[in-house]
Enzyme design. Structure first.
Site, PDB file in Angstrom:
ATOM      1  N   CYS A 114      11.627  -4.922   2.652  1.00 39.64           N
ATOM      2  CA  CYS A 114      12.788  -4.453   1.586  1.00 39.64           C
ATOM      3  C   CYS A 114      14.099  -4.847   2.020  1.00 39.64           C
ATOM      4  O   CYS A 114      14.542  -4.775   3.147  1.00 39.64           O
ATOM      5  CB  CYS A 114      12.600  -3.175   1.396  1.00 39.64           C
ATOM      6  SG  CYS A 114      14.085  -2.452   0.656  1.00 39.64           S
ATOM      7  N   GLU A 115      14.479  -5.652   1.254  1.00 31.75           N
ATOM      8  CA  GLU A 115      15.825  -6.241   1.616  1.00 31.75           C
ATOM      9  C   GLU A 115      17.164  -5.163   1.423  1.00 31.75           C
ATOM     10  O   GLU A 115      18.490  -5.337   1.788  1.00 31.75           O
ATOM     11  CB  GLU A 115      16.367  -7.541   0.691  1.00 31.75           C
ATOM     12  CG  GLU A 115      16.794  -7.124  -0.769  1.00 31.75           C
ATOM     13  CD  GLU A 115      16.834  -8.281  -1.452  1.00 31.75           C
ATOM     14  OE1 GLU A 115      16.609  -9.459  -1.131  1.00 31.75           O
ATOM     15  OE2 GLU A 115      17.656  -8.374  -2.529  1.00 31.75           O
ATOM     16  N   HIS A 116      16.845  -3.956   1.031  1.00 28.10           N
ATOM     17  CA  HIS A 116      17.817  -2.924   0.805  1.00 28.10           C
ATOM     18  C   HIS A 116      17.960  -2.003   1.780  1.00 28.10           C
ATOM     19  O   HIS A 116      18.874  -1.433   2.336  1.00 28.10           O
ATOM     20  CB  HIS A 116      17.675  -2.368  -0.538  1.00 28.10           C
ATOM     21  CG  HIS A 116      17.766  -3.026  -1.650  1.00 28.10           C
ATOM     22  ND1 HIS A 116      16.856  -3.177  -2.632  1.00 28.10           N
ATOM     23  CD2 HIS A 116      18.698  -3.990  -2.162  1.00 28.10           C
ATOM     24  CE1 HIS A 116      17.056  -3.960  -3.667  1.00 28.10           C
ATOM     25  NE2 HIS A 116      18.132  -4.338  -3.456  1.00 28.10           N
ATOM     26  N   HIS A 117      16.903  -1.999   2.448  1.00 32.21           N
ATOM     27  CA  HIS A 117      16.683  -0.953   3.846  1.00 32.21           C
ATOM     28  C   HIS A 117      16.040  -1.880   5.117  1.00 32.21           C
ATOM     29  O   HIS A 117      16.048  -1.163   6.056  1.00 32.21           O
ATOM     30  CB  HIS A 117      15.714   0.137   3.474  1.00 32.21           C
ATOM     31  CG  HIS A 117      16.331   0.939   2.384  1.00 32.21           C
ATOM     32  ND1 HIS A 117      15.953   0.788   0.968  1.00 32.21           N
ATOM     33  CD2 HIS A 117      17.088   1.908   2.238  1.00 32.21           C
ATOM     34  CE1 HIS A 117      16.250   1.578   0.084  1.00 32.21           C
ATOM     35  NE2 HIS A 117      17.387   2.434   1.013  1.00 32.21           N
ATOM     36  N   GLN A 155      10.306  -6.886  -4.614  1.00 34.31           N
ATOM     37  CA  GLN A 155       9.091  -7.018  -5.056  1.00 34.31           C
ATOM     38  C   GLN A 155       9.014  -7.786  -6.225  1.00 34.31           C
ATOM     39  O   GLN A 155       8.369  -8.830  -6.440  1.00 34.31           O
ATOM     40  CB  GLN A 155       8.205  -6.057  -5.302  1.00 34.31           C
ATOM     41  CG  GLN A 155       6.757  -6.171  -5.429  1.00 34.31           C
ATOM     42  CD  GLN A 155       5.881  -4.697  -5.706  1.00 34.31           C
ATOM     43  OE1 GLN A 155       6.294  -3.795  -4.593  1.00 34.31           O
ATOM     44  NE2 GLN A 155       4.987  -4.859  -6.408  1.00 34.31           N
ATOM     45  N   HIS A 183       6.325   0.618  -0.497  1.00 32.88           N
ATOM     46  CA  HIS A 183       7.453   0.623   0.294  1.00 32.88           C
ATOM     47  C   HIS A 183       7.914   1.491   0.961  1.00 32.88           C
ATOM     48  O   HIS A 183       8.085   2.641   0.501  1.00 32.88           O
ATOM     49  CB  HIS A 183       8.648   0.264  -0.766  1.00 32.88           C
ATOM     50  CG  HIS A 183       8.351  -0.951  -1.873  1.00 32.88           C
ATOM     51  ND1 HIS A 183       9.528  -1.759  -2.026  1.00 32.88           N
ATOM     52  CD2 HIS A 183       7.332  -1.377  -2.465  1.00 32.88           C
ATOM     53  CE1 HIS A 183       8.885  -2.785  -2.818  1.00 32.88           C
ATOM     54  NE2 HIS A 183       7.704  -2.435  -3.170  1.00 32.88           N
ATOM     55  N   CYS A 185      10.630   2.371   2.496  1.00 32.46           N
ATOM     56  CA  CYS A 185      11.582   3.248   2.361  1.00 32.46           C
ATOM     57  C   CYS A 185      11.325   4.230   1.350  1.00 32.46           C
ATOM     58  O   CYS A 185      12.456   5.086   1.291  1.00 32.46           O
ATOM     59  CB  CYS A 185      12.773   2.023   1.902  1.00 32.46           C
ATOM     60  SG  CYS A 185      12.376   1.114   0.597  1.00 32.46           S
TER      61      CYS A 185
HETATM   62 ZN   LIG Z   1      14.290  -0.179   0.084  1.00 30.82          ZN
END
Ligand SMILES: [Zn+2]
Length: 226
Positions: A114-117, A155, A183, A185
């Site tokens: 996941c590119e956010h976390h 995704q 995910h 996260c």
């Molecule tokens: Zn995430």
């Protein structure tokens, strides 16, 4: 829609909600100026800094090798699909049998991040196409999934990138992909929902037709545990 707060709050919110901004992976123009070795060296220093900031003792035998291990893993493995040189070579074949039905490669194991976390996404991809005269080796579909998965991802974007690449390689719009993934996260932090998974789908060409899509989804649901 008017949003309150700073720009930083805004990006924080995009990340928390896992919204993707574009179908291209957002890369800097100088993304490949540094060699892999130079990147590993630099990330090694940065991970060391993070660990020291957290108060960890890097003289400890167990922690000593971690910054270098993480740096290598980032560049060569889990983010190895950022480098266009690693894109699977697309060897295609003529469709000699004149097989004109749908071909489905299901339950392709998917490991992404996941590119956010920067936490793992783990799941399965199901890919299908209808040949217009060209076919690919079956493992090629697994390799294409793996290549785009080895990037910081959302995704939806991963799903679209897989379909676009196969459309290009096969020379047809008639490609579909469904991804069902967990995910970490979401599962291990924040809302901590262990059971939930995220399903996305991208249908091209004939797969936009209800009957064709239904057939594909039925194939995915077939019990093929041998
Ligand atoms: Zn995430």
């Amino acid at each position: 829609m008017k949003t309150e707060g700073t720009l930083e709050d805004h990006f924080e919110q995009i990340g928390e909600d896992h919204i993707s901004s574009s179908e291209e992976t957002p890369l800097r123009k100088d993304a490949f100026v540094l060699s892999d070795e130079e990147k590993i060296e630099r990330i090694n220093t940065n991970v060391k800094e993070i660990m020291l900031t957290l108060g960890l003792n890097l003289d400890d035998d167990s922690l000593k090798g971690t910054p270098n291990r993480v740096a290598k893993m980032f560049v060569k493995e889990i983010f190895g699909g950022l480098h266009p040189d690693r894109k699977p070579k697309s060897s295609t074949f003529d469709n000699k049998y004149k097989y004109g039905e749908m071909l489905v490669e299901k339950n392709i194991t998917l490991y992404s991040t996941c590119e956010h976390h920067l936490l793992p996404i783990v799941g399965r991809a199901h890919v299908a196409y209808i040949s217009k005269g060209t076919v690919v080796g079956l493992s090629k579909m697994n390799r294409i999934v793996d290549y785009f998965a080895k990037r910081p991802q959302v995704q939806e974007r991963l799903n679209i990138q897989i379909v676009r690449e196969l459309q290009k390689v096969l020379g047809t719009d008639d490609v579909a992909c469904v991804i069902d993934a967990k995910h970490l996260c979401v599962n291990s932090r924040g809302i901590r929902d262990i059971e939930s998974s995220t399903v996305t789908a991208e249908y091209g060409g004939k797969f936009k037709e209800e009957a064709v899509r239904r057939e594909f989804l039925n194939f995915i649901n077939l019990d093929t545990t041998f």
